[in-house]
Design a protein around this motif. Structure first.
Motif, PDB file in Angstrom:
ATOM      1  N   ILE A 187     -57.716 -45.765 -52.514  1.00  0.00           N
ATOM      2  CA  ILE A 187     -57.469 -46.581 -53.580  1.00  0.00           C
ATOM      3  C   ILE A 187     -58.743 -47.711 -53.127  1.00  0.00           C
ATOM      4  CG2 ILE A 187     -55.929 -48.083 -51.727  1.00  0.00           C
ATOM      5  CD1 ILE A 187     -55.781 -47.708 -55.875  1.00  0.00           C
ATOM      6  N   SER A 188     -59.442 -48.035 -54.214  1.00  0.00           N
ATOM      7  CA  SER A 188     -60.513 -48.799 -54.824  1.00  0.00           C
ATOM      8  C   SER A 188     -60.171 -49.972 -55.489  1.00  0.00           C
ATOM      9  CB  SER A 188     -61.771 -48.023 -54.861  1.00  0.00           C
ATOM     10  OG  SER A 188     -62.793 -48.690 -55.319  1.00  0.00           O
ATOM     11  N   TRP A 189     -60.514 -51.398 -55.190  1.00  0.00           N
ATOM     12  CA  TRP A 189     -60.209 -52.237 -56.063  1.00  0.00           C
ATOM     13  C   TRP A 189     -61.084 -53.543 -55.501  1.00  0.00           C
ATOM     14  CZ3 TRP A 189     -57.565 -51.524 -51.558  1.00  0.00           C
ATOM     15  CH2 TRP A 189     -57.306 -52.638 -50.744  1.00  0.00           C
ATOM     16  N   ASP A 190     -61.172 -54.301 -56.316  1.00  0.00           N
ATOM     17  CA  ASP A 190     -62.001 -55.714 -55.905  1.00  0.00           C
ATOM     18  C   ASP A 190     -61.281 -56.760 -55.517  1.00  0.00           C
ATOM     19  OD1 ASP A 190     -63.721 -57.688 -55.987  1.00  0.00           O
ATOM     20  OD2 ASP A 190     -64.407 -57.699 -58.095  1.00  0.00           O
ATOM     21  N   THR A 191     -61.292 -56.814 -54.052  1.00  0.00           N
ATOM     22  CA  THR A 191     -60.599 -57.567 -53.287  1.00  0.00           C
ATOM     23  C   THR A 191     -61.150 -59.326 -53.543  1.00  0.00           C
ATOM     24  OG1 THR A 191     -62.201 -57.282 -51.346  1.00  0.00           O
ATOM     25  CG2 THR A 191     -60.201 -56.000 -51.444  1.00  0.00           C
ATOM     26  N   LEU A 215     -58.953 -43.411 -56.203  1.00  0.00           N
ATOM     27  CA  LEU A 215     -58.575 -44.031 -57.601  1.00  0.00           C
ATOM     28  C   LEU A 215     -59.158 -45.623 -57.681  1.00  0.00           C
ATOM     29  CD1 LEU A 215     -55.833 -44.199 -59.959  1.00  0.00           C
ATOM     30  CD2 LEU A 215     -56.458 -46.577 -59.247  1.00  0.00           C
ATOM     31  N   HIS A 216     -60.061 -45.802 -58.741  1.00  0.00           N
ATOM     32  CA  HIS A 216     -60.541 -47.215 -58.773  1.00  0.00           C
ATOM     33  C   HIS A 216     -59.849 -47.941 -59.807  1.00  0.00           C
ATOM     34  CE1 HIS A 216     -63.221 -50.581 -58.533  1.00  0.00           C
ATOM     35  NE2 HIS A 216     -63.492 -50.190 -59.911  1.00  0.00           N
ATOM     36  N   THR A 217     -58.970 -49.114 -59.588  1.00  0.00           N
ATOM     37  CA  THR A 217     -58.538 -50.172 -60.619  1.00  0.00           C
ATOM     38  C   THR A 217     -59.401 -51.335 -60.423  1.00  0.00           C
ATOM     39  OG1 THR A 217     -56.784 -51.312 -61.340  1.00  0.00           O
ATOM     40  CG2 THR A 217     -56.956 -50.833 -58.841  1.00  0.00           C
ATOM     41  N   LYS A 277     -57.740 -47.257 -47.770  1.00  0.00           N
ATOM     42  CA  LYS A 277     -58.583 -48.088 -48.577  1.00  0.00           C
ATOM     43  C   LYS A 277     -59.879 -47.874 -48.572  1.00  0.00           C
ATOM     44  CE  LYS A 277     -54.811 -51.561 -47.118  1.00  0.00           C
ATOM     45  NZ  LYS A 277     -54.307 -52.532 -46.323  1.00  0.00           N
ATOM     46  N   VAL A 278     -60.685 -48.274 -49.808  1.00  0.00           N
ATOM     47  CA  VAL A 278     -62.048 -47.933 -49.761  1.00  0.00           C
ATOM     48  C   VAL A 278     -62.705 -49.143 -50.641  1.00  0.00           C
ATOM     49  CG1 VAL A 278     -63.579 -46.641 -51.082  1.00  0.00           C
ATOM     50  CG2 VAL A 278     -61.433 -45.528 -50.523  1.00  0.00           C
ATOM     51  N   GLY A 279     -63.310 -49.689 -49.992  1.00  0.00           N
ATOM     52  CA  GLY A 279     -64.115 -51.115 -50.221  1.00  0.00           C
ATOM     53  C   GLY A 279     -64.372 -51.928 -49.170  1.00  0.00           C
ATOM     54  N   GLY A 280     -64.289 -53.358 -49.485  1.00  0.00           N
ATOM     55  CA  GLY A 280     -64.402 -54.360 -48.498  1.00  0.00           C
ATOM     56  C   GLY A 280     -65.547 -55.309 -48.605  1.00  0.00           C
ATOM     57  N   VAL A 281     -66.435 -54.953 -49.552  1.00  0.00           N
ATOM     58  CA  VAL A 281     -67.755 -55.847 -49.749  1.00  0.00           C
ATOM     59  C   VAL A 281     -67.727 -56.264 -51.291  1.00  0.00           C
ATOM     60  CG1 VAL A 281     -70.129 -56.019 -49.564  1.00  0.00           C
ATOM     61  CG2 VAL A 281     -68.879 -54.733 -47.913  1.00  0.00           C
ATOM     62  N   ASP A 282     -67.809 -57.489 -51.572  1.00  0.00           N
ATOM     63  CA  ASP A 282     -68.021 -57.894 -52.912  1.00  0.00           C
ATOM     64  C   ASP A 282     -69.322 -57.375 -53.517  1.00  0.00           C
ATOM     65  OD1 ASP A 282     -68.068 -59.555 -55.274  1.00  0.00           O
ATOM     66  OD2 ASP A 282     -67.914 -61.389 -54.359  1.00  0.00           O
ATOM     67  N   HIS A 283     -69.224 -56.628 -54.747  1.00  0.00           N
ATOM     68  CA  HIS A 283     -70.353 -56.191 -55.228  1.00  0.00           C
ATOM     69  C   HIS A 283     -71.303 -57.096 -55.741  1.00  0.00           C
ATOM     70  CE1 HIS A 283     -67.517 -56.650 -58.413  1.00  0.00           C
ATOM     71  NE2 HIS A 283     -68.379 -56.549 -59.332  1.00  0.00           N
ATOM     72  N   ALA A 284     -70.681 -58.414 -56.057  1.00  0.00           N
ATOM     73  CA  ALA A 284     -71.498 -59.448 -56.739  1.00  0.00           C
ATOM     74  C   ALA A 284     -72.641 -60.021 -55.677  1.00  0.00           C
ATOM     75  CB  ALA A 284     -70.685 -60.438 -56.979  1.00  0.00           C
ATOM     76  N   LEU A 285     -72.295 -59.860 -54.391  1.00  0.00           N
ATOM     77  CA  LEU A 285     -73.452 -60.388 -53.311  1.00  0.00           C
ATOM     78  C   LEU A 285     -74.669 -59.441 -53.564  1.00  0.00           C
ATOM     79  CD1 LEU A 285     -71.060 -60.370 -50.105  1.00  0.00           C
ATOM     80  CD2 LEU A 285     -72.009 -62.404 -51.659  1.00  0.00           C
ATOM     81  N   PHE A 286     -74.736 -58.245 -53.873  1.00  0.00           N
ATOM     82  CA  PHE A 286     -75.872 -57.281 -53.860  1.00  0.00           C
ATOM     83  C   PHE A 286     -76.744 -58.003 -55.205  1.00  0.00           C
ATOM     84  CE2 PHE A 286     -72.792 -54.798 -51.996  1.00  0.00           C
ATOM     85  CZ  PHE A 286     -73.607 -54.022 -51.042  1.00  0.00           C
ATOM     86  N   ALA A 287     -76.089 -58.822 -55.958  1.00  0.00           N
ATOM     87  CA  ALA A 287     -76.944 -59.536 -57.258  1.00  0.00           C
ATOM     88  C   ALA A 287     -77.699 -60.668 -56.737  1.00  0.00           C
ATOM     89  CB  ALA A 287     -76.187 -59.731 -58.409  1.00  0.00           C
ATOM     90  N   ALA A 288     -76.963 -61.265 -55.587  1.00  0.00           N
ATOM     91  CA  ALA A 288     -77.329 -62.612 -55.039  1.00  0.00           C
ATOM     92  C   ALA A 288     -78.602 -62.237 -54.187  1.00  0.00           C
ATOM     93  CB  ALA A 288     -76.218 -62.951 -54.313  1.00  0.00           C
TER      94      ALA A 288
END
Length: 348
Positions: free
Chosen positions: A260-264, A240-242, A280-291
């Motif tokens: 469970i996936s969420w924006d840490t 689940l992604h919130t 837990k699913v995640g750990g890397v800020d997706h905004a970094l990929f635009a930087a």
């Protein structure tokens, strides 16, 4: 056991068990390749093979559920990953009564995605596949021209029907529509299973934000219909992604899910230390990929892996990777998983 397969790692980690190492994936939209099953499948397979992802979250166009009930969009005009809305089927509150359950295999937008899944499975026979499923509440908001994110609007929607007016004037109709959507999505999920899917990536999008729905409204309008769809996917693993800020991942601890996936990194959200039952699913800020900063991506990924070294964990971006991403940033994420056993040898 001997060398682990991708299927074995995926199943074990999302069962709360240990594997020989964590697994990694990253997902993004290809907005010029999402208009039909063949192009979506080809781009998904090529992308997966290029970066050797351990598992796949299929990323269809963001509007295909709304299209199932008649919304239309301009595929030549996008704002980020959303094509411009040209028609919404709920234009007055009473229109909610027109939303009826459908058979997934007979609904063209869903049948198209079923075909895409079959094609992807054919070319990736040993890679765990999950399909993106939007919650019934999210779909209903789209059908009314409403965004499922706090403070956002739908591109091209000039006169959306407000949630307040829907609930005030047609609350029973809202529930009838949500049930119809949930029944359709449950049937779709069952059809996906027949095509070899390993699970679903279930997005409540931004609807957990208290600025959209308070706790009582969320429990009334989302949870019963979420459970209908999630229970239909019990044959596989359910992540689940919130999405977004104030996404309250702890709210979903007693949902029928395995991940469970969420924006840490978003305001109001806990980090990976949060006390959550699902893997837990995640750990890397997706905004970094635009930087375009692969060094920071690698650093953040390795920090997450160290933090989660004693727990089952799926390394991934916290949300969809921006379409402007460069290959070197994606490779940095992929390369953050060492080849040797994480649990036996640790990180140097």
């Amino acid at each position: 056991m001997g060398e682990w397969s991708r299927q074995e790692r995926f199943a074990a980690l999302l069962s709360g068990e240990r594997a020989d190492r964590p697994i990694v994936s990253g997902w993004r939209h290809f907005i010029d390749r999402e208009g039909n099953a063949g192009d979506l499948a080809d781009s998904t397979v090529a992308y997966t093979k290029q970066f050797d992802w351990d598992w796949v979250k299929i990323n269809p166009r963001a509007t295909y559920y709304a299209e199932t009930w008649g919304n239309t969009y301009d595929s030549t005009d996008y704002r980020t990953v959303f094509p411009k809305q040209t028609h919404a089927v709920i234009r007055r509150p009473e229109d909610v009564w027109n939303i009826q359950a459908q058979q997934a295999a007979a609904a063209a937008p869903l049948a198209e995605q079923l075909e895409a899944v079959s094609l992807i499975r054919q070319d990736l026979p040993d890679t765990p596949l999950t399909q993106t499923i939007f919650s019934p509440l999210t779909v209903l908001l789209f059908l009314a021209g409403q965004s499922a994110y706090a403070g956002d609007t739908v591109y091209g929607s000039r006169e959306p029907v407000t949630v307040a007016s829907l609930l005030e004037e047609q609350r029973a109709g809202v529930h009838q529509a949500l049930k119809a959507i949930a029944l359709t999505l449950a049937d779709y999920v069952q059809e996906l299973g027949k095509r070899g899917l390993d699970g679903i990536f279930y997005a409540v999008t931004g609807t957990a934000h208290p600025g959209i729905f308070d706790e009582a409204a969320f429990q009334e309008l989302s949870r019963p219909y979420d459970e209908m769809v999630l229970e239909a996917a019990g044959y596989g693993k359910r992540i689940l992604h919130t999405c977004g800020a104030y996404s309250q991942p702890e709210r979903f601890n007693n949902y029928p899910i395995e991940g469970i996936s969420w924006d840490t990194a978003a305001p109001g959200n806990p980090g990976l230390h949060a006390e959550l039952r699902p893997t837990k699913v995640g750990g890397v800020d997706h905004a970094l990929f635009a930087a375009h900063d692969p060094g920071r991506i690698r650093t953040q990924a390795e920090f997450a892996l160290r933090l989660m070294a004693d727990e089952p964990f799926l390394l991934a971006p916290n949300c969809a990777i921006p379409i402007t991403v460069e290959d070197r940033s994606l490779q940095a994420l992929r390369d953050s998983i060492p080849h040797e056993s994480t649990y036996e040898k640790g990180f140097k």
